[in-house]
Design a protein around this motif. Sequence first.
Motif, short mmCIF file in Angstrom:
data_model
loop_
_atom_site.label_atom_id
_atom_site.label_comp_id
_atom_site.label_asym_id
_atom_site.label_seq_id
_atom_site.Cartn_x
_atom_site.Cartn_y
_atom_site.Cartn_z
N THR A 237 0.83 -1.17 0.08
CA THR A 237 0.02 -0.11 0.05
C THR A 237 0.99 1.40 -0.02
OG1 THR A 237 -0.04 -0.06 2.37
CG2 THR A 237 -1.82 -1.35 1.20
N TRP B 227 3.87 -0.45 3.13
CA TRP B 227 2.68 -0.81 4.10
C TRP B 227 2.39 0.55 5.11
CZ3 TRP B 227 6.71 -4.24 3.85
CH2 TRP B 227 6.59 -5.16 3.01
N GLU C 160 -5.66 -1.99 1.22
CA GLU C 160 -5.25 -2.00 -0.42
C GLU C 160 -5.21 -0.45 -1.08
OE1 GLU C 160 -9.51 -3.44 -2.16
OE2 GLU C 160 -7.94 -4.65 -2.43
N ASN C 161 -4.52 -0.62 -1.98
CA ASN C 161 -4.50 0.91 -2.78
C ASN C 161 -5.59 1.02 -3.62
OD1 ASN C 161 -2.48 2.44 -1.87
ND2 ASN C 161 -0.94 1.24 -2.98
#
Lengths: 76, 76, 146, 146
Positions: free
Chosen positions: A74, C127, C142-143
């Motif tokens: 992420t 992260w 999540e992206n």
Amino acid sequence: MITIRYFASLREQLGKEQDQIDSADNMTALDAWNRANTGTKPPDNILVAINQSYARLDSPIGSGDEVAFFPPVTGG
Amino acid sequence: MITIRYFASLREQLGKEQDQIDSADNMTALDAWNRANTGTKPPDNILVAINQSYARLDSPIGSGDEVAFFPPVTGG
Amino acid sequence: MSVLIKSAAYDPWQVLADFQQQRFGASAAYGATAVFTGTMRDFNEGDTVKAMTLEHYPGMTESQLEQLIDSAKSRWDVIDCLIVHRVGAINPAETIVVTAAWSAHRSAAFEACRFLIEELKHNAPFWKKETLGDDSERWVSENTPG
Amino acid sequence: MSVLIKSAAYDPWQVLADFQQQRFGASAAYGATAVFTGTMRDFNEGDTVKAMTLEHYPGMTESQLEQLIDSAKSRWDVIDCLIVHRVGAINPAETIVVTAAWSAHRSAAFEACRFLIEELKHNAPFWKKETLGDDSERWVSENTPG
């Protein structure tokens, strides 16, 4: 010897940053996980790296390898 | 009175930066060009602006307007 | 070095100025530069975010980002690329990431720059953990696309 | 002011840093910034270019560029945009143009930034005259696509 590393939420869930296990013949990344985390299945969306390159749970590993498990990335 | 301005290569070709002409009824930008440049047709790829907004050769103009003629733009 | 991992706040424009000066000096070989910067916002998914921690996988991160630059150079006519990424504790309005591409042509610069940030978001081992307004913490799961 | 016409050399990164500081300060409202810079090369169409002069139509130029920013803001979810353009005598490796867009979303930032430079090249009243290696001069007749 195989070094297993865990990152981010997975590291927190397992409560450890790394494991050291003995290597055996014909091991996969999943075998390493199972030996270090008896009774705990890897999460469905787990990512795997062997020697700092992306790999799969069924990728072969051997003595001296660094296997890493981590959740979806992420960054950015 | 109408002010006509010329830019870039067109300015150099004509050898002038601007003209002042009297206005008349029902004039277009092309009429202004023809009055200021008798016998010289405007180049095919000429661009026209009236009061600093893009217009066309057949766009109407009137007293006090600024009409500009210039070649394709090449900024950026 | 075209990949920089920063553990403290940085000025993206200064980093770009320094890299460009060092890499190109007074050379006029490139004509087009495309840059993306990602900045930490103080909200996400409807919640206030007070702070963030960025974890990474040292070693793998750098090699993944260098591979991305190699890949961009093989796909587009770019002269060089730069990726800068923050790690550790971050506050809102601080810069997280910079991707940049230098080319003779603007389409190559834009496409390579965008490729770098998209691929980084999907492949580079970083992260994010957010600290919300009530001091609770959560991992970003999540992206988002686009 | 989101449109700047510069008659002397400028550092694009400094202009971006100043604009961002002035416009957003310590606000964390945007998350994504896309930037394009166009730099004068020392070659064009196979010829050495020693210097360049950029003519513009004062007044119309600014209003065209402000219209472009309004148009980008209406088409994409961008918070603000910046356009900087050089005029007058220019040397190789100096910055000609900067377009930038700030948004909460990276796709909007990229698309608005690219829209600004493409539209600028096709609509804003600027004209380039090149001085070649043999001191001859020529007007650039049209912009290249992409």
